[in-house]
Every structure is written in structure tokens, then in C-alpha cells.
Design a protein around this motif. Sequence first.
Motif, PDB file in Angstrom:
ATOM      1  N   GLN A 185       0.940  -1.130   0.075  1.00  0.00           N
ATOM      2  CA  GLN A 185       0.010  -0.010  -0.135  1.00  0.00           C
ATOM      3  C   GLN A 185       0.757   1.209   0.118  1.00  0.00           C
ATOM      4  O   GLN A 185       1.119   1.941   1.010  1.00  0.00           O
ATOM      5  CB  GLN A 185      -1.117  -0.167   1.173  1.00  0.00           C
ATOM      6  CG  GLN A 185      -0.253  -0.582   2.494  1.00  0.00           C
ATOM      7  CD  GLN A 185      -1.530  -0.732   3.566  1.00  0.00           C
ATOM      8  OE1 GLN A 185      -2.505  -0.421   3.523  1.00  0.00           O
ATOM      9  NE2 GLN A 185      -0.945  -1.231   4.701  1.00  0.00           N
ATOM     10  N   ASP A 235       5.888   2.202   2.574  1.00  0.00           N
ATOM     11  CA  ASP A 235       4.770   1.216   2.317  1.00  0.00           C
ATOM     12  C   ASP A 235       4.735   0.552   4.038  1.00  0.00           C
ATOM     13  O   ASP A 235       5.435   0.731   4.896  1.00  0.00           O
ATOM     14  CB  ASP A 235       5.268  -0.003   1.764  1.00  0.00           C
ATOM     15  CG  ASP A 235       4.321  -1.069   1.388  1.00  0.00           C
ATOM     16  OD1 ASP A 235       3.044  -0.688   1.376  1.00  0.00           O
ATOM     17  OD2 ASP A 235       4.712  -2.114   0.873  1.00  0.00           O
ATOM     18  N   SER A 236       3.293   0.158   4.165  1.00  0.00           N
ATOM     19  CA  SER A 236       3.157  -0.375   5.519  1.00  0.00           C
ATOM     20  C   SER A 236       2.769  -1.696   5.590  1.00  0.00           C
ATOM     21  O   SER A 236       1.742  -2.041   4.769  1.00  0.00           O
ATOM     22  CB  SER A 236       2.126   0.469   6.310  1.00  0.00           C
ATOM     23  OG  SER A 236       2.003  -0.175   7.688  1.00  0.00           O
ATOM     24  N   TRP A 263      -2.776   0.786   6.998  1.00  0.00           N
ATOM     25  CA  TRP A 263      -1.931   2.066   7.436  1.00  0.00           C
ATOM     26  C   TRP A 263      -2.325   2.440   8.984  1.00  0.00           C
ATOM     27  O   TRP A 263      -2.093   3.678   9.379  1.00  0.00           O
ATOM     28  CB  TRP A 263      -1.869   3.276   6.604  1.00  0.00           C
ATOM     29  CG  TRP A 263      -0.718   3.181   5.505  1.00  0.00           C
ATOM     30  CD1 TRP A 263      -0.862   2.798   4.251  1.00  0.00           C
ATOM     31  CD2 TRP A 263       0.481   3.517   5.812  1.00  0.00           C
ATOM     32  NE1 TRP A 263       0.108   2.907   3.522  1.00  0.00           N
ATOM     33  CE2 TRP A 263       1.111   3.374   4.310  1.00  0.00           C
ATOM     34  CE3 TRP A 263       1.402   4.215   6.629  1.00  0.00           C
ATOM     35  CZ2 TRP A 263       2.519   3.828   4.197  1.00  0.00           C
ATOM     36  CZ3 TRP A 263       2.618   4.505   6.461  1.00  0.00           C
ATOM     37  CH2 TRP A 263       3.281   4.040   5.085  1.00  0.00           C
ATOM     38  N   THR A 280       4.941   1.548  13.337  1.00  0.00           N
ATOM     39  CA  THR A 280       5.902   1.801  12.314  1.00  0.00           C
ATOM     40  C   THR A 280       7.121   1.445  12.519  1.00  0.00           C
ATOM     41  O   THR A 280       7.916   1.280  11.967  1.00  0.00           O
ATOM     42  CB  THR A 280       5.478   3.465  11.611  1.00  0.00           C
ATOM     43  OG1 THR A 280       6.238   3.785  10.642  1.00  0.00           O
ATOM     44  CG2 THR A 280       5.761   4.324  12.966  1.00  0.00           C
ATOM     45  N   SER A 324       8.309   1.799   8.097  1.00  0.00           N
ATOM     46  CA  SER A 324       7.592   1.981   6.973  1.00  0.00           C
ATOM     47  C   SER A 324       8.276   2.188   5.856  1.00  0.00           C
ATOM     48  O   SER A 324       7.852   2.625   4.733  1.00  0.00           O
ATOM     49  CB  SER A 324       6.483   2.947   7.110  1.00  0.00           C
ATOM     50  OG  SER A 324       5.742   2.823   8.272  1.00  0.00           O
TER      51      SER A 324
END
Lengths: 262, 262
Positions: free
Chosen positions: B103, B143-144, B149, B156, B162
Amino acid sequence: MTLNENIINKLAEYLENAELECNAVVKITDEYPDMDWDDAYAIQKTIRQRKLNRGNKVAGLKMGLTSFAKMKQMGVETPISGFITDYGSYPDGAEIDISKFIHPKVEAEIAVVTKTRLKGPGCHIGSVMAAIDFVLPAVEIIDSRYENFRFDLKSVIADNTSSAGYVTGGKICPPEDINMRSTGVVMEKNGQVVEVGAGAAVIGHPASSVAMLANMLSERGEDIPAGTFIMTGGITAAVTVEAGDNIMVRYQDLGTVSMRFV
Amino acid sequence: MMDKAKIKTLGDELYDALRNRTMVEPLTDREPDITIEDAYHISLHLVDRRQADGETIIGKKIGVTSAAVQNMLNVHQPDFGYLTDRMICANGEDMPISSELIQPKAEGEIAFILKKDLIGPGVTNADVLRATDFVMPCYEIVDSRIKDWKIKIQDTIADNASCGLFVLGDQAVDPRKVDLTTCGMVLEKNGEVVSTGAGAAALGSPINCVTWLANTLGEFGIPLKAGEVILSGSLVPLEPIKPGDNMSLIIGGIGTAAVRFV
């Protein structure tokens, strides 16, 4: 045009008095919902003439609504324009009496001064770059004469695009020595960074804003004379100020502009 | 303090999510007592796994540097992660987000390339400038591995800040020749300006970010090493991206970077 001369004059007086007496009023489209763009600019022009008759001078031109986001929000494809006055000018570092305004906000901008006449239609970024004498930093003080900054596009054009004052300072720069598109600005209020941005926030390039201004003016039979000071549009969002606030804007390659509201 | 087995389990889970491009539920939902220190230990385990696969650490990134993101996560300090050679993509080329990321969102930042080690505590901004070989424009595609998210600061951090992929741009500039606080950033997606910013968006100055990292890592005896790339934090809001998008960024006085997402 949908309004007759009497109504144009009446609305110009209504809005100018609101400015001179520091008194917020209701937006004019409430009473005249059918007014069109030409009416709106005719009211602005009448306000300008009232000031000239009183002995004030027009000190330059300004563009408003120059961010893509704001234009989309207001449902238009072009920015709007207004004028600035001699008495709205403040020097760098000025102490500004906030009681002269209704509910002022400040925006960081890039300004230019021209050295040759710009006349549309057909002005483009190249004609503008050739016509710029120098670039300088400027902070605009906007102050809608409408209650709570509540207005639509036609009301704000008639109200001279909320123009109220401006502070210039920093250092000037020839146009070939600066990339106005990527010029960064950092606005601090009372020592804290509140807004950041770069020149491209102004419809992609501040010089494009000037080209649009020349083309918009040509539709009304006007041009931009040599030596005109032009504020190209807000790079940052407008920041509300109160008595006691200290504003400092730092520009990449253009120095700083600061002011204090008392 | 979380026990070692738990740290390993959670690190493995994030590693698997990274490799299989799947998402996990927020760690903070499942382990409400997780501390920031626990999160860094999980991140270290995740990075150990990546190194065991043959990836090499080439630098570090600093995240959570803007006031907006700090407020969103309700923390008042940045975080950091490790950059590996598998994360770097070529300027102007295709970036394989659909095969590598889950994502993704784009950020624009200034990368510092060091010529001397920096070992905190006690590192000052002057030390950082002295130790910097040059700065470069940079895209970081974050991106996570955390579902949707929905991150808190511990999530994070555990997920290597991330980290996704990154691109270094077309120029290397001596940091003594550019004002890193006011340099402007313009981010374009598919030919439209989507945001602008300036250096001060990251903790007041990108230099402050690198100084913070050197001093924070110094407490754990970890140096920033000569030759490393340090990503100093985004100067614009996160921009969602999808395959087919192309983006470019300009940083005033530093250069440009461009990327196509596939």
C-alpha cells in the motif's frame, strides 16, 4: 452585465465603506444573486475610481485564487485579479495596527516588477519572463469585507479580492537568477513554522500567473504598464493574525520579510 | 520489556508480510504494552532477516519528522529505519511497486550522503554539515505491512519505519551551497502539481533531522557511517500512488528526481 450603473455605484460604496469603516457586511450576491463576472469587476473598478478620486494611488496588481486546489474548490478554471493601494503598503519589519482591519490573514507570495508593457491576449510565460525587471518577496495581508470570510467568487471579485495590504522586503533578484517555480518559502508565526511551500503552488509557476493576468485584463481592454508591481498569488495558505503576532517569512534566495501586528 | 521470543515472533511475522506482500493487524492492538524500545528490537530482528537473505545495509531513514504526522501519531520525536540495497531504484526508471509493495505512498525528501562517520551523542548541526559529502533529491516510497496503515508509533518503528523503496535524483550538491531550510520542493503526479513544501517542514530543517538521528543512535553505540545514505524526512504530505502513475520532484537549488510506477 445584469446590474445598472446605480446599483454598481451603490454596491461599490457599500463595500468600500465596509473597508474604510472596518465593518464586516453580508455578501452582495445575497441581494443580487444574478450578478455576473462583468458586474463583479465593474464594482471593483468603481471602488478603484472612488479611491483615485480621493487622491489615493493604485500601487500595483494582484492575483487571487491561484492554487489549483482553491480553484477546484470554487469551481473555476482561472484565478481572479484585483489592485493594491498606496496606503496598503508597509515596509519590512513594520508594526502594523491591526485595528485597521476586520479579520486579517497573511499569505506568503512572490512579487515581480515589470520593465515593459504586457498586453494580452496571447501572453505566455516567456513574454512574462522577458518583461520582468526583478523578482521580490512579498507578504499579502488579506481582509475580506464579508462576515467570517464567507463569500462566493463574484462577491470576492467585487470586494477587490480581499486585498488589504502588503509588506515587501528581502532582496530583489533578476528573473534569470531565480527559479521561481522551486523557490521555497517558510512562514513562521511567533517563532514557529506554520506554513511551507514553493512557487509552483501558484498555478504551476508565478510567471504563469502574470501571463494569465495580462490575458484576463485584455478581455476588459486593459494591459499591464511597464513598472507595475504585481503580487502573483499566495504560495501558502492564509494564516490568521492577531495583535501581538510576529510574522517572519524566509524565502529561498530572496531573503526575509517580517512584520508585527499590534 | 517484551521477552526475546515475542520480539522474534513479531519480527518474523513482519518479515513474512514483507516477503509475501500481506498485511498484519496492528501490533499495538495485540500487544497494548509494547514500548518504543520493544519496537526497535522487533525492527532489528526484521532487518537481521533481510541481511540473512543477502541484503546489505546502505543507510538509514528518518521518519515522523513533520508536525502533521507527529500530531497524527501523537508523538513528539521522529523515528528511524534501515535502508538496504534492495530498496534503491534508478532515477527515471520503472519502479516495481506492484510486485514489491503493498500500500505504497510517495514522499519527497533530501538525502544526505556522508563522507565521515557521525557518532553521537554530542553531534551538532555543524558536525553534520562537515560530515556530509553532498545532498541529493530523493523519492521515498513508504509502505506499511500494517493493515490499512492503522499505525501507532510502535507499529511503524517495528515495521522498519515503514520503509519501501527509494530513488536518488540527478544531482549531488554541496550542502554548504544551498539553504536547506528554505529550499522549496515541488511534487508532481501525472503532470499536475500535487503539493509543494520547503526544507523547514522536517523538524525545522533537514539538518536537525540528521543531527537527531546521529545523537539518538549514539545512545545505542550505533554510528552513521561514511558512505551511508541518510533520508532526512518528507517535506510534503504523503501522496498515494498506483501502478501507471508517474511522478517528478524538484528541489530548489538541489535538483530533480523522477519515477514511473509499474
